[in-house]
Design a protein around this motif. Structure first.
Motif, PDB file in Angstrom:
ATOM      1  N   GLY A 137       6.540  -4.962  -1.635  1.00  0.00           N
ATOM      2  CA  GLY A 137       5.626  -5.949  -1.080  1.00  0.00           C
ATOM      3  C   GLY A 137       4.636  -6.424  -2.120  1.00  0.00           C
ATOM      4  N   ALA A 138       4.051  -5.484  -2.844  1.00  0.00           N
ATOM      5  CA  ALA A 138       3.093  -5.823  -3.904  1.00  0.00           C
ATOM      6  C   ALA A 138       3.790  -6.379  -5.140  1.00  0.00           C
ATOM      7  CB  ALA A 138       2.275  -4.587  -4.272  1.00  0.00           C
ATOM      8  N   ALA A 177       7.552   2.348  -9.828  1.00  0.00           N
ATOM      9  CA  ALA A 177       6.815   2.588  -8.581  1.00  0.00           C
ATOM     10  C   ALA A 177       7.532   3.632  -7.731  1.00  0.00           C
ATOM     11  CB  ALA A 177       6.650   1.285  -7.805  1.00  0.00           C
ATOM     12  N   TYR A 178       8.851   3.505  -7.639  1.00  0.00           N
ATOM     13  CA  TYR A 178       9.641   4.515  -6.918  1.00  0.00           C
ATOM     14  C   TYR A 178       9.366   5.908  -7.500  1.00  0.00           C
ATOM     15  CZ  TYR A 178      12.922   1.528  -4.228  1.00  0.00           C
ATOM     16  OH  TYR A 178      13.500   0.669  -3.328  1.00  0.00           O
ATOM     17  N   GLU A 179       9.371   5.970  -8.825  1.00  0.00           N
ATOM     18  CA  GLU A 179       9.244   7.269  -9.498  1.00  0.00           C
ATOM     19  C   GLU A 179       7.887   7.905  -9.235  1.00  0.00           C
ATOM     20  OE1 GLU A 179      11.063  10.138 -12.295  1.00  0.00           O
ATOM     21  OE2 GLU A 179      11.702   8.662 -10.807  1.00  0.00           O
ATOM     22  N   ILE A 180       6.821   7.129  -9.350  1.00  0.00           N
ATOM     23  CA  ILE A 180       5.478   7.675  -9.118  1.00  0.00           C
ATOM     24  C   ILE A 180       5.364   8.197  -7.692  1.00  0.00           C
ATOM     25  CG2 ILE A 180       3.013   7.130  -9.004  1.00  0.00           C
ATOM     26  CD1 ILE A 180       3.659   4.938 -11.194  1.00  0.00           C
ATOM     27  N   GLN A 181       5.740   7.365  -6.735  1.00  0.00           N
ATOM     28  CA  GLN A 181       5.644   7.780  -5.340  1.00  0.00           C
ATOM     29  C   GLN A 181       6.510   9.008  -5.065  1.00  0.00           C
ATOM     30  OE1 GLN A 181       6.111   4.694  -2.396  1.00  0.00           O
ATOM     31  NE2 GLN A 181       6.633   6.142  -0.792  1.00  0.00           N
ATOM     32  N   GLY A 182       7.754   8.974  -5.530  1.00  0.00           N
ATOM     33  CA  GLY A 182       8.681  10.062  -5.235  1.00  0.00           C
ATOM     34  C   GLY A 182       8.321  11.382  -5.870  1.00  0.00           C
ATOM     35  N   SER A 198       1.837   1.246  -6.420  1.00  0.00           N
ATOM     36  CA  SER A 198       1.763  -0.208  -6.569  1.00  0.00           C
ATOM     37  C   SER A 198       0.617  -0.618  -7.477  1.00  0.00           C
ATOM     38  CB  SER A 198       1.600  -0.873  -5.197  1.00  0.00           C
ATOM     39  OG  SER A 198       2.792  -0.843  -4.457  1.00  0.00           O
ATOM     40  N   THR A 199      -0.523   0.041  -7.344  1.00  0.00           N
ATOM     41  CA  THR A 199      -1.661  -0.290  -8.211  1.00  0.00           C
ATOM     42  C   THR A 199      -1.299  -0.108  -9.668  1.00  0.00           C
ATOM     43  OG1 THR A 199      -3.265   0.333  -6.496  1.00  0.00           O
ATOM     44  CG2 THR A 199      -4.049   0.303  -8.775  1.00  0.00           C
ATOM     45  N   ALA A 200      -0.616   0.986 -10.000  1.00  0.00           N
ATOM     46  CA  ALA A 200      -0.265   1.269 -11.392  1.00  0.00           C
ATOM     47  C   ALA A 200       0.669   0.214 -11.970  1.00  0.00           C
ATOM     48  CB  ALA A 200       0.367   2.653 -11.494  1.00  0.00           C
ATOM     49  N   ALA A 241       2.363   0.041   5.314  1.00  0.00           N
ATOM     50  CA  ALA A 241       2.785  -0.203   3.930  1.00  0.00           C
ATOM     51  C   ALA A 241       2.230  -1.529   3.425  1.00  0.00           C
ATOM     52  CB  ALA A 241       4.308  -0.198   3.838  1.00  0.00           C
ATOM     53  N   GLY A 242       2.226  -2.549   4.274  1.00  0.00           N
ATOM     54  CA  GLY A 242       1.636  -3.824   3.882  1.00  0.00           C
ATOM     55  C   GLY A 242       0.164  -3.682   3.551  1.00  0.00           C
ATOM     56  N   ASP A 243      -0.515  -2.856   4.331  1.00  0.00           N
ATOM     57  CA  ASP A 243      -1.928  -2.582   4.090  1.00  0.00           C
ATOM     58  C   ASP A 243      -2.127  -1.942   2.717  1.00  0.00           C
ATOM     59  OD1 ASP A 243      -4.691  -2.462   5.098  1.00  0.00           O
ATOM     60  OD2 ASP A 243      -4.379  -0.292   5.143  1.00  0.00           O
ATOM     61  N   ALA A 244      -1.242  -1.009   2.366  1.00  0.00           N
ATOM     62  CA  ALA A 244      -1.329  -0.350   1.059  1.00  0.00           C
ATOM     63  C   ALA A 244      -1.044  -1.338  -0.072  1.00  0.00           C
ATOM     64  CB  ALA A 244      -0.340   0.814   1.008  1.00  0.00           C
ATOM     65  N   CYS A 245      -0.053  -2.210   0.145  1.00  0.00           N
ATOM     66  CA  CYS A 245       0.291  -3.196  -0.887  1.00  0.00           C
ATOM     67  C   CYS A 245      -0.843  -4.177  -1.154  1.00  0.00           C
ATOM     68  CB  CYS A 245       1.536  -3.972  -0.461  1.00  0.00           C
ATOM     69  SG  CYS A 245       3.073  -3.027  -0.491  1.00  0.00           S
ATOM     70  N   THR A 246      -1.438  -4.677  -0.071  1.00  0.00           N
ATOM     71  CA  THR A 246      -2.509  -5.658  -0.248  1.00  0.00           C
ATOM     72  C   THR A 246      -3.711  -5.036  -0.938  1.00  0.00           C
ATOM     73  OG1 THR A 246      -3.638  -7.472   0.893  1.00  0.00           O
ATOM     74  CG2 THR A 246      -3.723  -5.342   1.983  1.00  0.00           C
ATOM     75  N   ARG A 247      -3.968  -3.760  -0.633  1.00  0.00           N
ATOM     76  CA  ARG A 247      -5.087  -3.067  -1.276  1.00  0.00           C
ATOM     77  C   ARG A 247      -4.829  -2.888  -2.767  1.00  0.00           C
ATOM     78  NH1 ARG A 247     -10.169  -3.018  -1.193  1.00  0.00           N
ATOM     79  NH2 ARG A 247     -11.175  -1.062  -1.712  1.00  0.00           N
ATOM     80  N   ALA A 248      -3.602  -2.572  -3.129  1.00  0.00           N
ATOM     81  CA  ALA A 248      -3.263  -2.384  -4.543  1.00  0.00           C
ATOM     82  C   ALA A 248      -3.503  -3.664  -5.339  1.00  0.00           C
ATOM     83  CB  ALA A 248      -1.808  -1.939  -4.666  1.00  0.00           C
ATOM     84  N   VAL A 249      -3.057  -4.797  -4.795  1.00  0.00           N
ATOM     85  CA  VAL A 249      -3.235  -6.067  -5.503  1.00  0.00           C
ATOM     86  C   VAL A 249      -4.718  -6.406  -5.638  1.00  0.00           C
ATOM     87  CG1 VAL A 249      -2.723  -8.531  -5.492  1.00  0.00           C
ATOM     88  CG2 VAL A 249      -0.993  -6.900  -4.705  1.00  0.00           C
ATOM     89  N   HIS A 250      -5.464  -6.205  -4.560  1.00  0.00           N
ATOM     90  CA  HIS A 250      -6.888  -6.528  -4.609  1.00  0.00           C
ATOM     91  C   HIS A 250      -7.628  -5.646  -5.614  1.00  0.00           C
ATOM     92  CE1 HIS A 250     -11.081  -6.736  -2.733  1.00  0.00           C
ATOM     93  NE2 HIS A 250     -10.832  -7.938  -3.203  1.00  0.00           N
ATOM     94  N   LEU A 251      -7.289  -4.364  -5.662  1.00  0.00           N
ATOM     95  CA  LEU A 251      -7.955  -3.458  -6.606  1.00  0.00           C
ATOM     96  C   LEU A 251      -7.663  -3.854  -8.051  1.00  0.00           C
ATOM     97  CD1 LEU A 251      -7.406  -0.009  -4.861  1.00  0.00           C
ATOM     98  CD2 LEU A 251      -9.556  -1.292  -5.051  1.00  0.00           C
TER      99      LEU A 251
END
Length: 478
Positions: free
Chosen positions: A113-114, A142-147, A170-172, A216-226
């Motif tokens: 999403g992000a 991103a998959y790797e960090i999360q996993g 997503s932020t990274a 998940a959308g909430d997390a994605c939008t926060r990552a982009v904004h940060l």
């Protein structure tokens, strides 16, 4: 080199994102398929969920952003913050996107999403040359960090929702896509950890609800904004994890530190689980077993109404997350209920689908479903739990046994590696077919779909030219 004054966990993440090349052909092969699958899930959501269609689009109706992100399956042109929310939510909403198990279960494709919102916006505005390969590399990382975090760290035990890891991963990678300096990336990443984090109440009775579809959308939008805030000069919090009392470890993680069992590479993309059945991941092998049992019942001349008892053996995670009795109040309740999934599958005689969880589905009000649920017993099998956590096995096993009113039994069916599992030989081909089916549900022509499958393999393709293929009027089906 990133700033060593930051907690080493953060430094290692940014060093990986900014300096580690991905060289695995298998990772890129699966990333192509995962990208298609995720966008297909978004289109499937648009086709089936009026609830989701109600919240997508610009915050102010009618607004069009010049060179904005083109939300797949729609004609909306959005800023990347709202676009990340919308795409992240659409990918995740029907619980049909890929997944990764561990001490914490999560869905690495949530990060797309992000990634796609930012990459398309940057490419479309010519702020940066963003190719398919660039997107896939961000996706793999991103998959790797999360996993890697999921393997040994159970955020659910602390009452925290696993989408915290979507925000972090997503932020990274978004920081890198946006060309933030490493210090700016560390700042954004520290804020991702410093946020107040979602409680997982929206996944558990009695508060289960549709928020689990847009978390998940909430997390994605926060990552982009940060990342935008860090790029604008906002400083970070270097000891956000380790500061006594106020840091993440003491305030939210019981004083424990994270356990990261392996270095970052491309392992998670190579061994993730594709969801070929619209169901919570821990129950997919049970659904596959139920399909087989339905056939056995039919062959024996027996009916579902002849069942006296159903015993389901599952892993500890399945027992904890989707063993659910009592009333089911909404689709979010139903798609996280092992008994509902199995009951509907037995009654249908085929795999449960996303629309079968809806409030207006005939199954949601079918008295036979609840009657069958009451006959079910769900127990943990310790070997299943052990194999689930063993990185050399990584099974997702369930077993179902049926006892009939006559006193006879239908032999137990055990499924260890269901369709979608990396060890299942037909997985990648079936995921492509799933994509075709989902795009057909969204009203896309077969020729366009085949062009999408062809173009996703073109690593030097500007990403916005690929996303252009997904432009379409939002379906009107309610």
């Amino acid at each position: 080199m990133s700033n060593p004054n930051y907690d080493q966990i953060l430094v290692h993440i940014i060093d990986y994102v900014y300096h580690t090349p991905i060289t695995s052909p298998r990772a890129y092969q699966r990333a192509h398929i995962a990208l298609l699958d995720s966008l297909g899930c978004a289109v499937e959501t648009l086709a089936h969920s009026a609830e989701a269609r109600a919240f997508i689009g610009p915050v102010v109706p009618g607004t069009t952003v010049p060179n904005g992100f083109r939300l797949p399956g729609t004609l909306f042109e959005l800023d990347p913050v709202k676009g990340a929310f919308d795409l992240g939510a659409l990918i995740r909403y029907l619980d049909h996107n890929d997944a990764y198990p561990g001490a914490e279960w999560g869905h690495p494709s949530d990060n797309l999403g992000a990634i796609i919102a930012v990459a398309d916006w940057l490419s479309r505005s010519q702020a940066k040359d963003v190719t398919m390969e660039t997107v896939l590399t961000s996706q793999i990382k991103a998959y790797e960090i999360q996993g890697i975090f999921q393997m040994k760290n159970a955020f659910n035990k602390r009452g925290l929702d696993h989408t915290i890891l979507v925000k972090v991963a997503s932020t990274a990678v978004i920081a890198h896509l946006m060309d933030l300096t490493e210090d700016q990336a560390l700042s954004a990443l520290s804020h991702a950890w410093q946020d107040g984090h979602p409680l997982r109440t929206f996944r558990q009775a009695p508060n289960a609800g549709p928020r689990k579809g847009w978390a998940a959308g909430d997390a994605c939008t926060r990552a982009v904004h940060l990342c935008l805030m860090a790029k604008a000069g906002q400083p970070g919090a270097p000891s956000v994890l380790t500061t006594p009392r106020w840091g993440f470890y003491d305030a939210l993680f019981g004083g424990e530190e994270f356990m990261l069992p392996r270095p970052y590479g491309s392992f998670v993309m190579e061994y993730g689980f594709f969801k070929l059945v619209a169901a919570e991941g821990h129950g997919i092998s049970a659904i596959q077993a139920a399909v087989e049992l339905a056939k056995k019942l039919q062959e024996a001349g027996e009916k579902v109404s002849d069942i006296e008892k159903v015993t389901i053996r599952t892993q500890k995670a399945g027992k904890t997350i989707i063993d659910k009795t009592g009333p089911l109040r909404n689709p979010a309740d139903r798609d996280h209920c092992m008994q509902y999934m199995v009951a509907v599958t037995l009654l249908k005689g085929e795999f449960i689908e996303g629309e079968d969880y809806a409030d207006d589905s005939p199954w949601a009000s079918d008295a036979r479903v609840d009657e069958l649920r009451e006959k079910m017993v769900v127990i943990e099998d310790e070997q299943f739990t052990k194999d689930y956590h063993d990185q050399k096995v990584r099974s997702g096993a369930n077993a179902i046994k049926i006892e009939l009113k006559t006193g006879s039994e239908v032999p137990e069916v055990v499924v260890e590696f269901p369709i979608g599992h990396p060890k299942h030989p037909e997985t990648l081909g079936l995921v492509k077919e799933k994509f075709r089916v989902n795009m057909q549900k969204g009203g896309f022509e077969s020729a366009t779909v085949e062009k999408m499958i062809e173009m996703v393999e073109k690593d030097d393709l500007p990403i916005h030219k690929f996303i252009n293929l997904f432009a379409k009027e939002v379906p009107l089906k309610t």
